[in-house]
Each structure stands twice: as structure tokens, then as C-alpha cells.
Design a protein around this motif. Structure first.
Motif, PDB file in Angstrom:
ATOM      1  N   THR A  54       0.831  -1.206   0.000  1.00 23.78           N
ATOM      2  CA  THR A  54       0.000   0.000   0.000  1.00 23.78           C
ATOM      3  C   THR A  54       0.863   1.252   0.000  1.00 23.78           C
ATOM      4  OG1 THR A  54      -1.713  -1.192   1.225  1.00 23.78           O
ATOM      5  CG2 THR A  54      -1.867   1.213   1.210  1.00 23.78           C
ATOM      6  N   ILE A  55       1.900   1.253   0.800  1.00 16.48           N
ATOM      7  CA  ILE A  55       2.811   2.407   0.844  1.00 16.48           C
ATOM      8  C   ILE A  55       3.466   2.616  -0.510  1.00 16.48           C
ATOM      9  CG2 ILE A  55       4.999   3.239   1.788  1.00 16.48           C
ATOM     10  CD1 ILE A  55       4.122   2.166   4.486  1.00 16.48           C
ATOM     11  N   LYS A  56       3.944   1.535  -1.116  1.00 15.06           N
ATOM     12  CA  LYS A  56       4.598   1.649  -2.427  1.00 15.06           C
ATOM     13  C   LYS A  56       3.630   2.217  -3.464  1.00 15.06           C
ATOM     14  CE  LYS A  56       7.332  -0.842  -5.771  1.00 15.06           C
ATOM     15  NZ  LYS A  56       8.042  -2.049  -6.106  1.00 15.06           N
ATOM     16  N   LEU A  57       2.403   1.723  -3.455  1.00 13.07           N
ATOM     17  CA  LEU A  57       1.389   2.213  -4.395  1.00 13.07           C
ATOM     18  C   LEU A  57       1.101   3.694  -4.164  1.00 13.07           C
ATOM     19  CD1 LEU A  57      -0.705   1.645  -6.614  1.00 13.07           C
ATOM     20  CD2 LEU A  57      -2.296   1.029  -4.795  1.00 13.07           C
ATOM     21  N   LEU A  58       0.931   4.099  -2.922  1.00 15.70           N
ATOM     22  CA  LEU A  58       0.660   5.499  -2.613  1.00 15.70           C
ATOM     23  C   LEU A  58       1.824   6.403  -3.004  1.00 15.70           C
ATOM     24  CD1 LEU A  58      -1.176   5.204   0.818  1.00 15.70           C
ATOM     25  CD2 LEU A  58      -2.149   5.948  -1.357  1.00 15.70           C
ATOM     26  N   VAL A  59       3.050   5.939  -2.802  1.00 21.40           N
ATOM     27  CA  VAL A  59       4.227   6.717  -3.187  1.00 21.40           C
ATOM     28  C   VAL A  59       4.249   6.910  -4.700  1.00 21.40           C
ATOM     29  CG1 VAL A  59       6.756   6.636  -3.361  1.00 21.40           C
ATOM     30  CG2 VAL A  59       5.646   6.162  -1.177  1.00 21.40           C
ATOM     31  N   GLU A  60       3.972   5.865  -5.461  1.00 17.10           N
ATOM     32  CA  GLU A  60       3.968   5.980  -6.923  1.00 17.10           C
ATOM     33  C   GLU A  60       2.851   6.915  -7.397  1.00 17.10           C
ATOM     34  OE1 GLU A  60       6.308   4.922  -9.060  1.00 17.10           O
ATOM     35  OE2 GLU A  60       7.347   4.325  -7.237  1.00 17.10           O
ATOM     36  N   VAL A  61       1.688   6.836  -6.780  1.00 20.83           N
ATOM     37  CA  VAL A  61       0.591   7.751  -7.132  1.00 20.83           C
ATOM     38  C   VAL A  61       0.991   9.187  -6.812  1.00 20.83           C
ATOM     39  CG1 VAL A  61      -1.770   8.438  -6.507  1.00 20.83           C
ATOM     40  CG2 VAL A  61      -1.243   6.036  -6.941  1.00 20.83           C
ATOM     41  N   TYR A  62       1.633   9.394  -5.664  1.00 15.55           N
ATOM     42  CA  TYR A  62       2.088  10.725  -5.280  1.00 15.55           C
ATOM     43  C   TYR A  62       3.080  11.284  -6.294  1.00 15.55           C
ATOM     44  CZ  TYR A  62       4.144  14.473  -2.518  1.00 15.55           C
ATOM     45  OH  TYR A  62       4.591  15.691  -2.099  1.00 15.55           O
ATOM     46  N   LYS A  63       4.023  10.449  -6.736  1.00 14.12           N
ATOM     47  CA  LYS A  63       5.024  10.886  -7.721  1.00 14.12           C
ATOM     48  C   LYS A  63       4.346  11.292  -9.030  1.00 14.12           C
ATOM     49  CE  LYS A  63       8.822   8.031  -6.069  1.00 14.12           C
ATOM     50  NZ  LYS A  63       9.688   6.901  -6.405  1.00 14.12           N
ATOM     51  N   LYS A  64       3.382  10.495  -9.462  1.00  9.99           N
ATOM     52  CA  LYS A  64       2.674  10.817 -10.713  1.00  9.99           C
ATOM     53  C   LYS A  64       1.894  12.120 -10.566  1.00  9.99           C
ATOM     54  CE  LYS A  64       4.076   7.519 -13.196  1.00  9.99           C
ATOM     55  NZ  LYS A  64       5.081   7.810 -14.195  1.00  9.99           N
ATOM     56  N   LEU A  65       1.273  12.334  -9.418  1.00  8.25           N
ATOM     57  CA  LEU A  65       0.557  13.585  -9.181  1.00  8.25           C
ATOM     58  C   LEU A  65       1.508  14.779  -9.219  1.00  8.25           C
ATOM     59  CD1 LEU A  65      -2.035  12.697  -6.413  1.00  8.25           C
ATOM     60  CD2 LEU A  65      -2.522  13.581  -8.683  1.00  8.25           C
ATOM     61  N   GLU A  66       2.688  14.625  -8.633  1.00  7.49           N
ATOM     62  CA  GLU A  66       3.673  15.707  -8.678  1.00  7.49           C
ATOM     63  C   GLU A  66       4.093  16.009 -10.110  1.00  7.49           C
ATOM     64  OE1 GLU A  66       6.952  14.701  -6.102  1.00  7.49           O
ATOM     65  OE2 GLU A  66       6.181  16.037  -4.562  1.00  7.49           O
ATOM     66  N   GLU A  67       4.309  14.966 -10.907  1.00 10.71           N
ATOM     67  CA  GLU A  67       4.700  15.155 -12.309  1.00 10.71           C
ATOM     68  C   GLU A  67       3.598  15.854 -13.093  1.00 10.71           C
ATOM     69  OE1 GLU A  67       5.937  11.453 -14.024  1.00 10.71           O
ATOM     70  OE2 GLU A  67       7.497  11.170 -12.536  1.00 10.71           O
ATOM     71  N   LEU A  68       2.363  15.422 -12.886  1.00  9.78           N
ATOM     72  CA  LEU A  68       1.228  16.049 -13.588  1.00  9.78           C
ATOM     73  C   LEU A  68       1.059  17.501 -13.170  1.00  9.78           C
ATOM     74  CD1 LEU A  68      -1.392  13.165 -13.528  1.00  9.78           C
ATOM     75  CD2 LEU A  68      -0.266  14.124 -15.542  1.00  9.78           C
ATOM     76  N   THR A  69       1.201  17.774 -11.891  1.00  8.42           N
ATOM     77  CA  THR A  69       1.089  19.144 -11.400  1.00  8.42           C
ATOM     78  C   THR A  69       2.145  20.031 -12.037  1.00  8.42           C
ATOM     79  OG1 THR A  69       0.217  18.357  -9.298  1.00  8.42           O
ATOM     80  CG2 THR A  69       1.106  20.590  -9.317  1.00  8.42           C
TER      81      THR A  69
END
Length: 167
Positions: A54-69
Motif C-alpha cells: 500500500t505504501i509503495k502504491l501510494l508513493v507511486e501515485v504521489y510521484k505521478k501527481l507531482e509530475e502532472l502538477t
């Protein structure tokens, strides 16, 4: 002379001679912030009761959100343009090789490796020209090194499959 193993592949590399400090943001951009935080939390022991997947998945989602932002804010290519581009036809865990002479032996370069995997990924690297065609990677961010290693391993699997198909 290349002192590491190379595998047939195809990889677009944008590059230019290295200038101190010019591309530091790309090496230590937003991708490392969440990883540093997570490492700090693990060191403190605050992630003991958390599910690692779950942590790994959330970290990857966070990274993608940062890139999109970042992309939405800038509405343009987030990278500074580089002087040259060429296609590397051989890759290895420690470097890569071009078909044509496009490097100056002994010179250090900053480059972007455009990985053509399921999601397009650009990895910033610093490399040294061993000769006019071969380059040895001298600097790569730890997280990017994992993705680069994965790309090289996938290239090797493809090369083995091609070799078996032609026998």
C-alpha cells in the motif's frame, strides 16, 4: 574501449557537454522528495504497522501527481533543451553505445535517456565518453538506476527471445 557487456537495443539519448550546476534540478527534482520522507519515516520506525504494498502504491501515485502538477503549471516541456540527440543501439548496466561517432573521448556529458517502456520515462544521467561511440554512466539517481536496470534487463530478454527465434 568498452569494459562492460552491451546488449542490442534502441534508446534515444539527448545530450550535451556537461556544465556544472546547470542540470542539478533534474537529478534531485520532485521525484526524490517523497522517497526521502519515506526513508526518514522508516528510520524512525513510524512505518512498522503499514502494509508495504500500500505504501509503495501510494508513493507511486504521489510521484505521478507531482509530475502532472508540474506539467500543468508549466504547460511546456519541463526540460531544458539539449544540443544533440542520437540513438544508442547497444545498452548495458554501466553504459551504452551509439552506431555513429557523436562523442569526444574523455569528455563528460549530461544526458537524458528516453526509455521506451510501457510509460515513457526520461532518466537524467551524467556520462563520460570512452571513445567516439561508447559512453559510461558516471552519475544517476538511485531510483532512476533501478528503472535503468529494469530497462537493460528487459532489453536482454528481448534479445534472447530474438536469438532463440532465429535458431
Amino acid at each position: 574501449m568498452v569494459d562492460f557487456r552491451l546488449i542490442d537495443s534502441s534508446l534515444r539519448v539527448d545530450f550535451e557537454p556537461f556544465t556544472e550546476g546547470k542540470f542539478e534540478n533534474e537529478f534531485y527534482g520532485s521525484r526524490s522528495g517523497i522517497d526521502e520522507w519515506l526513508s526518514f519515516e522508516r528510520a524512525k520506525g513510524d512505518s512498522e504497522n503499514s502494509d508495504p504494498l500500500t505504501i509503495k502504491l501510494l508513493v507511486e501515485v504521489y510521484k505521478k501527481l507531482e509530475e502532472l502538477t508540474t506539467l500543468l503549471r508549466e504547460h511546456r516541456d519541463p526540460y531544458l533543451p539539449l544540443e544533440r540527440a542520437a540513438v544508442a543501439t547497444k545498452v548495458g548496466f554501466e553504459g551504452f553505445c551509439f552506431d555513429s561517432d557523436c562523442l569526444s573521448a574523455g569528455e563528460t556529458y549530461f544526458g537524458r535517456l528516453n526509455l521506451n517502456i510501457s510509460l515513457k520515462r526520461v532518466i537524467p544521467v551524467q556520462f563520460e565518453a570512452l571513445d567516439a561511440r561508447a559512453a559510461k554512466i558516471t552519475r544517476i539517481a538511485p531510483n532512476d538506476e533501478k528503472e535503468w536496470s529494469h530497462f537493460v534487463a528487459q532489453s536482454e530478454i528481448i534479445a534472447i527471445r530474438k536469438a532463440k527465434g532465429h535458431e
